[in-house]
Design a protein around this motif. Structure first.
Motif, PDB file in Angstrom:
ATOM      1  N   ARG A   1      14.866  17.076  20.384  1.00 17.99           N
ATOM      2  CA  ARG A   1      14.501  16.053  21.368  1.00 17.99           C
ATOM      3  C   ARG A   1      15.764  15.658  22.125  1.00 17.99           C
ATOM      4  O   ARG A   1      16.781  15.324  21.500  1.00 17.99           O
ATOM      5  CB  ARG A   1      13.903  14.821  20.688  1.00 17.99           C
ATOM      6  CG  ARG A   1      12.548  15.068  20.055  1.00 17.99           C
ATOM      7  CD  ARG A   1      12.144  13.908  19.176  1.00 17.99           C
ATOM      8  NE  ARG A   1      12.080  12.645  19.912  1.00 17.99           N
ATOM      9  CZ  ARG A   1      11.925  11.458  19.312  1.00 17.99           C
ATOM     10  NH1 ARG A   1      11.830  11.392  17.991  1.00 17.99           N
ATOM     11  NH2 ARG A   1      11.863  10.362  20.031  1.00 17.99           N
ATOM     12  N   PRO A   2      15.741  15.666  23.459  1.00 19.69           N
ATOM     13  CA  PRO A   2      16.911  15.253  24.245  1.00 19.69           C
ATOM     14  C   PRO A   2      17.292  13.809  23.926  1.00 19.69           C
ATOM     15  O   PRO A   2      16.472  13.028  23.432  1.00 19.69           O
ATOM     16  CB  PRO A   2      16.430  15.399  25.693  1.00 19.69           C
ATOM     17  CG  PRO A   2      15.277  16.337  25.628  1.00 19.69           C
ATOM     18  CD  PRO A   2      14.616  16.093  24.306  1.00 19.69           C
ATOM     19  N   LEU A   3      18.525  13.467  24.236  1.00 16.75           N
ATOM     20  CA  LEU A   3      19.016  12.135  23.935  1.00 16.75           C
ATOM     21  C   LEU A   3      18.727  11.110  25.030  1.00 16.75           C
ATOM     22  O   LEU A   3      19.149   9.955  24.928  1.00 16.75           O
ATOM     23  CB  LEU A   3      20.540  12.189  23.705  1.00 16.75           C
ATOM     24  CG  LEU A   3      21.022  13.144  22.619  1.00 16.75           C
ATOM     25  CD1 LEU A   3      22.502  12.938  22.372  1.00 16.75           C
ATOM     26  CD2 LEU A   3      20.224  12.978  21.343  1.00 16.75           C
ATOM     27  N   ASP A   4      17.992  11.513  26.055  1.00 15.75           N
ATOM     28  CA  ASP A   4      17.735  10.609  27.177  1.00 15.75           C
ATOM     29  C   ASP A   4      17.159   9.271  26.722  1.00 15.75           C
ATOM     30  O   ASP A   4      17.548   8.212  27.220  1.00 15.75           O
ATOM     31  CB  ASP A   4      16.764  11.264  28.164  1.00 15.75           C
ATOM     32  CG  ASP A   4      17.310  12.543  28.766  1.00 15.75           C
ATOM     33  OD1 ASP A   4      18.225  13.133  28.156  1.00 15.75           O
ATOM     34  OD2 ASP A   4      16.833  12.957  29.823  1.00 15.75           O
ATOM     35  N   GLY A   5      16.221   9.322  25.795  1.00 22.46           N
ATOM     36  CA  GLY A   5      15.601   8.094  25.324  1.00 22.46           C
ATOM     37  C   GLY A   5      16.591   7.157  24.658  1.00 22.46           C
ATOM     38  O   GLY A   5      16.492   5.929  24.786  1.00 22.46           O
TER      39      GLY A   5
END
Length: 218
Positions: A154-158
């Motif tokens: 999961r990308p770290l954008d959140g």
């Protein structure tokens, strides 16, 4: 008995722990999305700048005395040219922006309150310098169908958004490094995120829920 400790390191304190910090960087950056094939000698040389540049620091998290998490920061004006370049004609002045170079943690400690503690201590440190208006950070951009992307990734954008950082889609830097399995360096794009220092105290005082569902720090 206290198991987890957090310390803000500067100067010679960084040098004393530099080998353990270098090993953490090599281990975590070997993971997707960086896939970095690093060496101890290169890492020690790179990390030495944090001991020698005024106002640079590291927040380290330890489990029973061993470093298992890390956030590093330095004035953006002292970063390498590739990192500084997107801010040359930016609305975010180079000399008024602090840069969080990396946020790393071993997998067993992710998805807990530890990330919040790292960020809180780091942002408080920068805020107390009374010099900077913004904090920036960056993450590598990979295509969604990358062959080495793990199915659970999961990308770290959140996480960046949770901590109050906003994406700067027009601020991209290009950096070269060698991936595991390659015999040469290749160029990768990194996108920046930004946060106003004026929002730091307010954002932490208003946050009532911990970051408990994010994978990350790598």
């Amino acid at each position: 008995m206290i198991q987890y400790t957090f310390d803000v390191l500067t100067g010679n304190d960084i040098i004393e722990g530099i080998d353990e910090i270098a090993r953490l960087r090599i281990d975590i950056f070997a993971e997707y999305p960086y896939l970095y094939d690093g060496s101890m000698s290169d890492e020690v040389e790179s990390l030495s700048k944090f001991a020698n540049i005024k106002q640079s620091f590291m927040v380290v998290m330890k489990d029973k005395g061993h470093i298992i998490g890390l956030l590093t920061g330095l004035p953006l004006a002292h970063e390498q040219p590739a990192v500084r370049r997107p801010f040359t004609n930016s609305m975010y002045p180079l000399n008024s922006t602090f840069y969080f170079s990396e946020v790393l943690m071993y997998p067993a400690y992710r998805g807990n309150w530890f990330a919040s503690k790292l960020f809180k201590l780091a942002e408080q440190y920068v805020s107390q310098l009374c010099t900077y208006m913004y904090i920036a950070l960056a993450n590598v951009v990979r295509e969604a169908n990358h062959l080495k992307r793990p199915s659970a990734y999961r990308p770290l954008d959140g996480m960046w958004q949770h901590f109050g950082y906003k994406p700067l889609a027009n601020h991209i830097c290009i950096m070269d490094w060698q991936e595991h399995g390659d015999d040469h360096e290749t160029a990768k794009p990194l996108m920046f995120w930004i946060k106003s220092l004026s929002n730091v105290c307010q954002s932490w005082s208003q946050r009532s829920t911990p970051l408990s569902s994010m994978m990350a720090l790598g």
